[in-house]
Design a protein around this motif. Structure first.
Motif, PDB file in Angstrom:
ATOM      1  N   PHE A 240     -23.188 -14.514  20.594  1.00 51.44           N
ATOM      2  CA  PHE A 240     -22.291 -15.236  19.670  1.00 51.44           C
ATOM      3  C   PHE A 240     -21.949 -14.283  18.525  1.00 51.44           C
ATOM      4  CE2 PHE A 240     -24.424 -19.257  21.363  1.00 51.44           C
ATOM      5  CZ  PHE A 240     -23.328 -19.598  22.154  1.00 51.44           C
ATOM      6  N   MET A 241     -21.012 -13.377  18.826  1.00 48.37           N
ATOM      7  CA  MET A 241     -20.762 -12.260  17.893  1.00 48.37           C
ATOM      8  C   MET A 241     -20.090 -12.690  16.608  1.00 48.37           C
ATOM      9  SD  MET A 241     -18.179 -12.964  19.767  1.00 48.37           S
ATOM     10  CE  MET A 241     -16.405 -13.016  19.846  1.00 48.37           C
ATOM     11  N   ARG A 242     -19.495 -13.909  16.610  1.00 47.46           N
ATOM     12  CA  ARG A 242     -18.831 -14.335  15.371  1.00 47.46           C
ATOM     13  C   ARG A 242     -19.814 -14.381  14.212  1.00 47.46           C
ATOM     14  NH1 ARG A 242     -15.269 -19.586  17.002  1.00 47.46           N
ATOM     15  NH2 ARG A 242     -14.051 -18.667  18.694  1.00 47.46           N
TER      16      ARG A 242
ATOM     17  N   TRP B 270     -10.076 -23.521  15.345  1.00 45.76           N
ATOM     18  CA  TRP B 270      -9.030 -23.321  16.336  1.00 45.76           C
ATOM     19  C   TRP B 270      -9.228 -21.957  16.986  1.00 45.76           C
ATOM     20  CZ3 TRP B 270      -8.443 -23.728  11.171  1.00 45.76           C
ATOM     21  CH2 TRP B 270      -7.885 -22.666  10.463  1.00 45.76           C
ATOM     22  N   HIS B 271      -8.858 -21.870  18.237  1.00 48.16           N
ATOM     23  CA  HIS B 271      -9.283 -20.748  19.078  1.00 48.16           C
ATOM     24  C   HIS B 271      -8.229 -20.553  20.160  1.00 48.16           C
ATOM     25  CE1 HIS B 271     -12.856 -19.158  21.732  1.00 48.16           C
ATOM     26  NE2 HIS B 271     -11.838 -18.327  21.714  1.00 48.16           N
ATOM     27  N   ARG B 272      -7.500 -19.458  20.072  1.00 43.46           N
ATOM     28  CA  ARG B 272      -6.381 -19.280  20.995  1.00 43.46           C
ATOM     29  C   ARG B 272      -6.444 -17.937  21.696  1.00 43.46           C
ATOM     30  NH1 ARG B 272      -2.997 -21.372  15.994  1.00 43.46           N
ATOM     31  NH2 ARG B 272      -3.677 -23.525  16.101  1.00 43.46           N
TER      32      ARG B 272
ATOM     33  N   THR C 168     -16.923 -23.830  28.623  1.00 46.00           N
ATOM     34  CA  THR C 168     -18.123 -22.978  28.660  1.00 46.00           C
ATOM     35  C   THR C 168     -17.809 -21.520  28.333  1.00 46.00           C
ATOM     36  OG1 THR C 168     -17.885 -22.721  31.051  1.00 46.00           O
ATOM     37  CG2 THR C 168     -19.416 -24.415  30.278  1.00 46.00           C
ATOM     38  N   ASN C 169     -16.548 -21.103  28.570  1.00 43.32           N
ATOM     39  CA  ASN C 169     -16.206 -19.696  28.331  1.00 43.32           C
ATOM     40  C   ASN C 169     -15.592 -19.470  26.955  1.00 43.32           C
ATOM     41  OD1 ASN C 169     -14.106 -17.223  28.827  1.00 43.32           O
ATOM     42  ND2 ASN C 169     -16.000 -16.995  29.985  1.00 43.32           N
ATOM     43  N   SER C 170     -14.815 -20.435  26.463  1.00 38.98           N
ATOM     44  CA  SER C 170     -14.143 -20.223  25.172  1.00 38.98           C
ATOM     45  C   SER C 170     -14.710 -21.123  24.071  1.00 38.98           C
ATOM     46  CB  SER C 170     -12.634 -20.479  25.321  1.00 38.98           C
ATOM     47  OG  SER C 170     -12.041 -19.495  26.146  1.00 38.98           O
TER      48      SER C 170
ATOM     49  N   ASP D 101      -6.636  -9.609  21.762  1.00 39.93           N
ATOM     50  CA  ASP D 101      -7.805 -10.259  22.379  1.00 39.93           C
ATOM     51  C   ASP D 101      -9.029 -10.116  21.479  1.00 39.93           C
ATOM     52  OD1 ASP D 101      -8.735  -7.691  22.683  1.00 39.93           O
ATOM     53  OD2 ASP D 101      -8.264  -7.559  24.803  1.00 39.93           O
ATOM     54  N   TRP D 102     -10.142 -10.641  21.954  1.00 38.35           N
ATOM     55  CA  TRP D 102     -11.383 -10.652  21.176  1.00 38.35           C
ATOM     56  C   TRP D 102     -11.950  -9.250  20.975  1.00 38.35           C
ATOM     57  CZ3 TRP D 102     -10.069 -13.064  25.604  1.00 38.35           C
ATOM     58  CH2 TRP D 102     -10.585 -12.584  26.809  1.00 38.35           C
ATOM     59  N   LEU D 103     -11.663  -8.344  21.912  1.00 40.24           N
ATOM     60  CA  LEU D 103     -12.191  -6.982  21.733  1.00 40.24           C
ATOM     61  C   LEU D 103     -11.573  -6.349  20.489  1.00 40.24           C
ATOM     62  CD1 LEU D 103     -12.199  -5.649  25.424  1.00 40.24           C
ATOM     63  CD2 LEU D 103     -14.060  -6.671  24.129  1.00 40.24           C
TER      64      LEU D 103
HETATM   65  C1  ISE Z   1     -13.747 -14.737  26.149  1.00 42.46           C
HETATM   66  O1  ISE Z   1     -14.527 -14.736  27.303  1.00 42.46           O
HETATM   67  C2  ISE Z   1     -14.606 -14.515  24.967  1.00 42.46           C
HETATM   68  O2  ISE Z   1     -15.789 -14.476  24.996  1.00 42.46           O
HETATM   69  C3  ISE Z   1     -13.896 -14.549  23.686  1.00 42.46           C
HETATM   70  O3  ISE Z   1     -14.756 -14.311  22.604  1.00 42.46           O
HETATM   71  C4  ISE Z   1     -13.255 -15.896  23.546  1.00 42.46           C
HETATM   72  O4  ISE Z   1     -12.568 -15.962  22.334  1.00 42.46           O
HETATM   73  C5  ISE Z   1     -12.284 -16.118  24.698  1.00 42.46           C
HETATM   74  O5  ISE Z   1     -11.673 -17.367  24.550  1.00 42.46           O
HETATM   75  C6  ISE Z   1     -13.031 -16.058  26.012  1.00 42.46           C
HETATM   76  O6  ISE Z   1     -12.110 -16.213  27.061  1.00 42.46           O
END
Ligand code: ISE
Length: 368
Positions: free
Chosen positions: A149-151, A178-180, A195-197, A295-297
């Motif tokens: 949980f890197m946030r 919110w998460h897009r 489960t993934n986002s 993206d998240w990276l």
């Molecule tokens: C992705 O797998 C992640 O872990 C991202 O942090 C997340 O924001 C994204 O929605 C996921 O798909």
């Protein structure tokens, strides 16, 4: 042969281990399982960004891809079987960044071998799987698992956490997340959106509010027919917590415009919000614009480095303060309730949880 790959993993070449012998012994030898986007990022961060660790091994069923990554990152050993990497005596700590369904068996393998592990989220496919991990750790009598949980390491999230903890907004009463994602390849189903986002937002809500979620109501719509018209790619969750606080989470995995994560806490005295991305503001042609990350990276680049560095430091001094197996489990308990709500169309109670003593130490309470 393990279930994850052919039994053709090779033993490290002699020169690799010779090189290992001249490594600074104070550096932790890290093995990374999975060499897709996430795994490659972690491996490169270990190699390029950390003074307290070195990349000892990488594993992927695609051993050619793993080999290319190993070449970019010094002389890491290459395995096609992740179990072999975990069992390699030269590997002291493991990062798991392989596909979600592999997390449970690989984390259990790490525990069996008494190796600390940083596992990407979700910790398991569902709460039942995560509970197996919690039980294995309880049997071991120590915490070896951290969840990605890197946030919790993102400076903007940490600033919000600190503002809440300092009392600046009074008691926080409402969490709005919110998460897009920019886009999504077909193959994801409605449950995997959770489960993934959404799992990240569930963790953020627990972390910011310092309480467990008690009841959830989840709904969704399909906005992207390419995913299949039954896939609810835009979801809205309402929840309440054990202390009577409220929350909403919007997850949109096909936003079409970029990657964005936001959160606001509304308190008795004011509000605090994650600062928006700080890129340059461009004015041109009677338009004001600002770049949105892909993206998240990109968005969490800094957080991933801080996460890894803090994890390695905590292994050196045995004080784990990061999100642990209990956080991985508790977030999946809420995720399961969200999925049940999406399916049933009704609100769902979340089972009441009581953490075993080893997760209730002073350290595990200090979450940042
Ligand atoms: C992705 O797998 C992640 O872990 C991202 O942090 C997340 O924001 C994204 O929605 C996921 O798909």
């Amino acid at each position: 042969m393990s279930e994850f790959g052919r039994n053709d993993w090779r033993r490290p070449r002699i020169n690799e281990r010779e090189e290992a012998q001249v490594q600074d012994p104070s550096q932790m030898a890290v093995g990374v399982v999975g060499t897709g986007g996430m795994g490659a990022m972690h491996a490169e961060n270990v190699h390029n960004m950390l003074a307290n660790a070195w990349l000892a091994a990488v594993a992927d069923v695609d051993s050619a891809r793993a080999g290319r990554l190993a070449e970019r990152c010094g002389s890491a050993a290459v395995y096609s079987d992740p179990v072999a990497l975990i069992r390699d005596d030269a590997v002291e700590a493991v990062v798991i960044a392989s596909p979600d369904p592999t997390h449970l068996p690989l984390v259990l393998e790490c525990l069996e071998n008494e190796k600390p592990v940083l596992c990407e989220k979700p910790l398991a496919g569902d709460a039942g799987g995560a509970l197996e991990i919690v039980q294995a750790e309880v049997e071991l009598g120590r915490k070896l698992v951290q969840v990605g949980f890197m946030r919790r390491y993102d400076p903007q999230h940490v600033a919000v956490k600190e503002a809440v903890a300092s009392g600046s907004i009074g008691e926080p009463m409402l969490f709005k997340g919110w998460h897009r994602n920019l886009d999504q390849e077909p193959g994801l189903d409605s449950a995997a959106v959770v489960t993934n986002s959404t799992i990240h937002d569930l963790d953020s809500a627990r972390w910011f509010l310092g309480e467990e979620v008690e009841e959830v109501y989840a709904t969704g719509v399909n906005t992207a027919t390419k995913l299949g018209k039954d896939v609810l790619d835009l979801q809205l969750i309402q929840f309440s917590t054990t202390g009577g606080r409220l929350g909403t989470i919007e997850t949109n995995v096909v936003s079409g415009y970029g990657y964005e994560v936001g959160a606001e806490l509304v308190g008795e005295l004011g509000t605090v919000q994650i600062a928006p991305p700080s890129g340059a503001v461009v004015r041109r042609d009677r338009t004001v614009s600002q770049r949105v990350e892909e993206d998240w990276l990109q968005r969490f680049h800094e957080a991933y480095v801080i996460e890894l560095r803090s994890w390695i430091e905590s292994l050196g001094n045995s004080t784990s303060t990061g999100p642990d197996a209990w956080d991985g489990y508790a977030s999946l308990v809420v995720a399961d309730a969200c999925i049940a709500s999406l399916r049933s169309g009704s609100p769902q109670k979340v089972p009441t949880l009581k953490a075993p003593a080893q997760y209730a130490t002073e350290d595990s309470e200090v979450l940042w």
